[in-house]
Enzyme design. Structure first.
Site, PDB file in Angstrom:
ATOM      1  N   HIS A  75     -12.500   3.882  -4.611  1.00  0.00           N
ATOM      2  CA  HIS A  75     -13.058   3.972  -3.255  1.00  0.00           C
ATOM      3  C   HIS A  75     -13.321   5.426  -2.906  1.00  0.00           C
ATOM      4  O   HIS A  75     -12.517   6.290  -3.210  1.00  0.00           O
ATOM      5  CB  HIS A  75     -12.066   3.404  -2.231  1.00  0.00           C
ATOM      6  CG  HIS A  75     -12.040   1.914  -2.216  1.00  0.00           C
ATOM      7  ND1 HIS A  75     -12.354   1.189  -1.111  1.00  0.00           N
ATOM      8  CD2 HIS A  75     -11.761   1.032  -3.195  1.00  0.00           C
ATOM      9  CE1 HIS A  75     -12.261  -0.095  -1.405  1.00  0.00           C
ATOM     10  NE2 HIS A  75     -11.897  -0.214  -2.661  1.00  0.00           N
ATOM     11  N   TYR A 204      -8.771   1.079   8.896  1.00  0.00           N
ATOM     12  CA  TYR A 204      -7.616   1.432   9.724  1.00  0.00           C
ATOM     13  C   TYR A 204      -8.056   1.257  11.173  1.00  0.00           C
ATOM     14  O   TYR A 204      -8.975   1.941  11.621  1.00  0.00           O
ATOM     15  CB  TYR A 204      -7.211   2.894   9.495  1.00  0.00           C
ATOM     16  CG  TYR A 204      -6.536   3.142   8.166  1.00  0.00           C
ATOM     17  CD1 TYR A 204      -7.267   3.268   6.989  1.00  0.00           C
ATOM     18  CD2 TYR A 204      -5.146   3.290   8.083  1.00  0.00           C
ATOM     19  CE1 TYR A 204      -6.644   3.510   5.776  1.00  0.00           C
ATOM     20  CE2 TYR A 204      -4.515   3.544   6.869  1.00  0.00           C
ATOM     21  CZ  TYR A 204      -5.266   3.647   5.720  1.00  0.00           C
ATOM     22  OH  TYR A 204      -4.641   3.889   4.522  1.00  0.00           O
ATOM     23  N   PRO A 295       3.928   4.099   5.935  1.00  0.00           N
ATOM     24  CA  PRO A 295       2.872   3.783   4.966  1.00  0.00           C
ATOM     25  C   PRO A 295       1.441   4.076   5.428  1.00  0.00           C
ATOM     26  O   PRO A 295       0.508   3.926   4.642  1.00  0.00           O
ATOM     27  CB  PRO A 295       3.062   2.278   4.715  1.00  0.00           C
ATOM     28  CG  PRO A 295       3.814   1.774   5.898  1.00  0.00           C
ATOM     29  CD  PRO A 295       4.636   2.905   6.410  1.00  0.00           C
ATOM     30  N   LYS A 299       1.167   7.138   1.007  1.00  0.00           N
ATOM     31  CA  LYS A 299       1.626   8.272   0.192  1.00  0.00           C
ATOM     32  C   LYS A 299       2.904   8.067  -0.616  1.00  0.00           C
ATOM     33  O   LYS A 299       3.209   8.890  -1.486  1.00  0.00           O
ATOM     34  CB  LYS A 299       1.858   9.486   1.106  1.00  0.00           C
ATOM     35  CG  LYS A 299       0.589  10.057   1.712  1.00  0.00           C
ATOM     36  CD  LYS A 299      -0.287  10.636   0.643  1.00  0.00           C
ATOM     37  CE  LYS A 299      -1.611  11.135   1.168  1.00  0.00           C
ATOM     38  NZ  LYS A 299      -2.645  11.124   0.151  1.00  0.00           N
ATOM     39  N   TYR A 387      -5.856  12.674   2.454  1.00  0.00           N
ATOM     40  CA  TYR A 387      -5.804  11.289   1.963  1.00  0.00           C
ATOM     41  C   TYR A 387      -5.996  11.236   0.448  1.00  0.00           C
ATOM     42  O   TYR A 387      -5.284  10.495  -0.243  1.00  0.00           O
ATOM     43  CB  TYR A 387      -6.877  10.441   2.675  1.00  0.00           C
ATOM     44  CG  TYR A 387      -6.603   8.954   2.601  1.00  0.00           C
ATOM     45  CD1 TYR A 387      -6.008   8.280   3.674  1.00  0.00           C
ATOM     46  CD2 TYR A 387      -6.916   8.211   1.463  1.00  0.00           C
ATOM     47  CE1 TYR A 387      -5.736   6.924   3.607  1.00  0.00           C
ATOM     48  CE2 TYR A 387      -6.651   6.858   1.386  1.00  0.00           C
ATOM     49  CZ  TYR A 387      -6.067   6.209   2.464  1.00  0.00           C
ATOM     50  OH  TYR A 387      -5.799   4.867   2.388  1.00  0.00           O
TER      51      TYR A 387
HETATM   52  P1  FAD Z   1      11.437   2.397  -5.663  1.00  0.00           P
HETATM   53  O1  FAD Z   1      10.105   1.825  -5.952  1.00  0.00           O
HETATM   54  O2  FAD Z   1      12.191   1.902  -4.491  1.00  0.00           O
HETATM   55  O3  FAD Z   1      12.307   2.204  -6.974  1.00  0.00           O
HETATM   56  C1  FAD Z   1      13.701   2.406  -6.987  1.00  0.00           C
HETATM   57  C2  FAD Z   1      14.321   1.458  -8.002  1.00  0.00           C
HETATM   58  O4  FAD Z   1      15.698   1.711  -8.086  1.00  0.00           O
HETATM   59  C3  FAD Z   1      14.158   0.001  -7.589  1.00  0.00           C
HETATM   60  O5  FAD Z   1      13.573  -0.731  -8.638  1.00  0.00           O
HETATM   61  C4  FAD Z   1      15.566  -0.436  -7.258  1.00  0.00           C
HETATM   62  O6  FAD Z   1      15.780  -1.810  -7.548  1.00  0.00           O
HETATM   63  C5  FAD Z   1      16.391   0.488  -8.125  1.00  0.00           C
HETATM   64  N1  FAD Z   1      17.763   0.716  -7.639  1.00  0.00           N
HETATM   65  C6  FAD Z   1      18.169   0.872  -6.355  1.00  0.00           C
HETATM   66  N2  FAD Z   1      19.499   1.064  -6.307  1.00  0.00           N
HETATM   67  C7  FAD Z   1      19.944   1.022  -7.577  1.00  0.00           C
HETATM   68  C8  FAD Z   1      21.230   1.163  -8.166  1.00  0.00           C
HETATM   69  N3  FAD Z   1      22.320   1.358  -7.427  1.00  0.00           N
HETATM   70  N4  FAD Z   1      21.333   1.066  -9.510  1.00  0.00           N
HETATM   71  C9  FAD Z   1      20.228   0.864 -10.275  1.00  0.00           C
HETATM   72  N5  FAD Z   1      18.982   0.729  -9.764  1.00  0.00           N
HETATM   73  C10 FAD Z   1      18.833   0.819  -8.440  1.00  0.00           C
HETATM   74  N6  FAD Z   1       3.067   4.069  -1.241  1.00  0.00           N
HETATM   75  C11 FAD Z   1       1.828   4.533  -1.570  1.00  0.00           C
HETATM   76  O7  FAD Z   1       1.726   5.581  -2.224  1.00  0.00           O
HETATM   77  N7  FAD Z   1       0.683   3.879  -1.205  1.00  0.00           N
HETATM   78  C12 FAD Z   1       0.731   2.717  -0.505  1.00  0.00           C
HETATM   79  O8  FAD Z   1      -0.321   2.132  -0.252  1.00  0.00           O
HETATM   80  C13 FAD Z   1       2.025   2.207  -0.106  1.00  0.00           C
HETATM   81  N8  FAD Z   1       2.136   1.051   0.569  1.00  0.00           N
HETATM   82  C14 FAD Z   1       3.382   0.514   0.807  1.00  0.00           C
HETATM   83  C15 FAD Z   1       3.456  -0.698   1.432  1.00  0.00           C
HETATM   84  C16 FAD Z   1       4.702  -1.271   1.652  1.00  0.00           C
HETATM   85  C17 FAD Z   1       4.757  -2.585   2.350  1.00  0.00           C
HETATM   86  C18 FAD Z   1       5.896  -0.605   1.213  1.00  0.00           C
HETATM   87  C19 FAD Z   1       7.248  -1.231   1.422  1.00  0.00           C
HETATM   88  C20 FAD Z   1       5.820   0.601   0.584  1.00  0.00           C
HETATM   89  C21 FAD Z   1       4.570   1.187   0.372  1.00  0.00           C
HETATM   90  N9  FAD Z   1       4.450   2.416  -0.275  1.00  0.00           N
HETATM   91  C22 FAD Z   1       3.199   2.922  -0.535  1.00  0.00           C
HETATM   92  C23 FAD Z   1       5.645   3.129  -0.685  1.00  0.00           C
HETATM   93  C24 FAD Z   1       5.964   2.950  -2.173  1.00  0.00           C
HETATM   94  O9  FAD Z   1       6.032   1.588  -2.504  1.00  0.00           O
HETATM   95  C25 FAD Z   1       7.277   3.656  -2.482  1.00  0.00           C
HETATM   96  O10 FAD Z   1       7.228   4.963  -1.967  1.00  0.00           O
HETATM   97  C26 FAD Z   1       7.547   3.706  -3.997  1.00  0.00           C
HETATM   98  O11 FAD Z   1       7.936   2.447  -4.465  1.00  0.00           O
HETATM   99  C27 FAD Z   1       8.622   4.742  -4.329  1.00  0.00           C
HETATM  100  O12 FAD Z   1       8.954   4.678  -5.681  1.00  0.00           O
HETATM  101  P2  FAD Z   1      10.398   5.039  -6.195  1.00  0.00           P
HETATM  102  O13 FAD Z   1      10.364   4.860  -7.672  1.00  0.00           O
HETATM  103  O14 FAD Z   1      10.821   6.341  -5.636  1.00  0.00           O
HETATM  104  O15 FAD Z   1      11.361   3.980  -5.497  1.00  0.00           O
HETATM  105  C1  PHB Z   2      -1.988  -1.296   0.750  1.00  0.00           C
HETATM  106  O1  PHB Z   2      -3.063  -1.669   0.214  1.00  0.00           O
HETATM  107  O2  PHB Z   2      -0.925  -1.878   0.549  1.00  0.00           O
HETATM  108  C2  PHB Z   2      -2.004  -0.126   1.655  1.00  0.00           C
HETATM  109  C3  PHB Z   2      -3.176   0.567   1.841  1.00  0.00           C
HETATM  110  C4  PHB Z   2      -3.202   1.671   2.689  1.00  0.00           C
HETATM  111  C5  PHB Z   2      -2.036   2.044   3.342  1.00  0.00           C
HETATM  112  C6  PHB Z   2      -0.859   1.352   3.148  1.00  0.00           C
HETATM  113  C7  PHB Z   2      -0.837   0.250   2.303  1.00  0.00           C
HETATM  114  O3  PHB Z   2      -2.071   3.109   4.192  1.00  0.00           O
END
Ligand code: FAD
Ligand code: PHB
Length: 395
Positions: A75, A204, A295, A299, A387
């Site tokens: 996009h 948005y 969100p 990011k 962005y």
């Molecule tokens: P996580 O993905 O949380 O991974 C951490 C892992 O550690 C998990 O698998 C968990 O099970 C494991 N864990 C936890 N505790 C323990 C333990 N004690 N022992 C062993 N394992 C453990 N980000 C974007 O960039 N763009 C988006 O569009 C976006 N949209 C989002 C929409 C939603 C609805 C949500 C909830 C989040 C969104 N995010 C988005 C955020 C993004 O999903 C997170 O920032 C990302 O998953 C972070 O990655 P991470 O590896 O740091 O943590």
């Molecule tokens: C998504 O597609 O899940 C999404 C897109 C844009 C955002 C957050 C989530 O700002």
């Protein structure tokens, strides 16, 4: 029999943990990943979807970008919609050709798990009672249980990639980390729906009833969000009620929102959070374990990937030359960029949501801000460059 020793012990098989593990493998550094959930759970969890160009480039360089290149949707802009009218923000034009890719986090994790397994990576799922020890010495340890047996993993370093609710951050002694936090008085109700996206670009939308977002996963599957109460009971939201509210908020003349069966729905709270520093001794926090962004700026995943890129370089330098200066500067390098991303995510959130205590003045100011961003090239460029992803400054 699981490893008893590794160079870098990684807690968590989310984007931060798996990208780090594969980057280390590519640099000849051994790691073990310990994850408390099942592989299926991790790969099916519906979360992020927007990948910055820098994230896409890194995944491709790592050799895990083949499916993303084929199936990801590129996009070159978004739409800001308010007062029933849409206004395009053209990233390509404003940033010299840059864009973002829509490719679900779950798909990124499948590709990374496949790559780790194909290259002999050690990723253990469904481990229990993970705890980190002795990270203030040169021989940190991770203890855990798997299939009823207790294990201890000796490491040179530990990477806490275990998300916001993980065990690593709370294991750092009290007083070492300064926490910064803002909790927002609303959440997002998100659905995944078998409905082709009704717009080319992400929309948005600011509305009297609250924010709405139209996003997508594939040309057949839509991903949509509604601003809701932070403790909203999902049981009170039938599919009909969700579609009705989306129709009201997203309405725009001459435009129709296609509906379809809802495949998944859930409510997420919204917060800005970070700790400074992101390291203590030989324990390094990366991704959501160190910071959370609302969100609205898309990011979270991208920040997680950026952190481990810095961390992997630091480990590489250490193992090649014994020089730990880059590892020592890990927090400083990451936090300079993270604070800018925090600012952007807060700004997008503040501009687009209805605050429960918002006055008519606040609402008119929000409209003025949206009007400004969509009519001033300077303001639109600022949104666009944030962005698509800011550069990492290494100095
Ligand atoms: P996580 O993905 O949380 O991974 C951490 C892992 O550690 C998990 O698998 C968990 O099970 C494991 N864990 C936890 N505790 C323990 C333990 N004690 N022992 C062993 N394992 C453990 N980000 C974007 O960039 N763009 C988006 O569009 C976006 N949209 C989002 C929409 C939603 C609805 C949500 C909830 C989040 C969104 N995010 C988005 C955020 C993004 O999903 C997170 O920032 C990302 O998953 C972070 O990655 P991470 O590896 O740091 O943590
Ligand atoms: C998504 O597609 O899940 C999404 C897109 C844009 C955002 C957050 C989530 O700002």
């Amino acid at each position: 029999m699981p490893n008893v020793r590794t160079q870098v012990g990684i807690v968590g098989a989310g984007p931060a943990g798996l990208v780090l593990s594969h980057l280390l493998y590519l640099r000849g550094i051994d790691s073990v990943v310990l994850e408390n959930r099942s592989r299926q759970y991790v790969e099916e969890r519906v979360r992020a979807g927007v990948l910055e160009q820098g994230t896409v480039d890194l995944l491709a360089e790592m050799g895990v970008g083949e499916r993303m290149k084929k199936e990801g949707l590129v996009h070159y802009g978004i739409e800001l919609r308010f007062l029933g009218r849409g206004h395009p923000i053209d990233f390509r034009e404003l940033t010299g050709g840059k864009g973002i890719t829509i490719y679900a986090q779950a798909e990124v994790l499948k590709d990374l798990n496949d790559a780790r397994i194909a290259t002999g990576g050690q990723v253990f799922f469904e481990v229990e009672d993970v705890s980190v020890h002795d990270f203030n010495t040169v021989q940190p340890k991770i203890s855990y249980r798997k299939d009823g047996h207790a294990y201890e993993l000796a490491c040179d370093f530990i990477a806490g990639c275990d998300g916001f609710h993980g065990t690593c951050r709370p294991s750092i002694p009290h007083g070492v980390l300064t926490e910064y936090e803002r909790v927002y008085p609303f959440g997002w109700l998100g659905i995944l729906a078998e409905a082709p996206p009704s717009s080319e670009e992400l929309v948005y939308c600011y509305h009297d009833h609250g924010f709405a977002l139209l996003s997508m996963r594939t040309p057949q599957i839509g991903r949509l969000y509604l601003q809701c109460k932070p403790d909203e009971d999902i049981a009170e939201w039938s599919d009909d009620r969700i579609w009705h509210e989306l129709q009201v908020r997203l309405a725009s003349t001459g435009w129709k929102l296609a509906e379809g069966p809802v495949l998944q729905k859930g409510v997420t709270g919204m917060r800005s959070f970070l700790v400074d520093p992101m390291q203590y001794g030989r324990l390094f926090l990366a991704g959501d374990s160190a910071h959370i962004v609302p969100p609205t700026g898309a990011k979270g995943l991208n920040l997680a990937v950026a952190d481990v890129q810095v961390l992997a370089r630091g480990f590489d330098k250490f193992y090649k030359t014994g020089d730990h200066t880059l590892l020592d500067r890990y927090s400083q390098i990451c936090l300079r960029r993270i604070w800018k991303v925090q600012r952007f995510s807060w700004w997008m959130t503040s501009m687009l949501h209805r605050f429960p205590d918002g006055t008519p003045f606040d609402q008119r100011r929000q409209i003025a801000e949206l009007d400004y961003v969509t009519s001033s090239r300077a303001a639109a460029t600022s949104l666009a460059e944030n962005y698509i992803g800011l550069p990492m400054e290494w100095d």
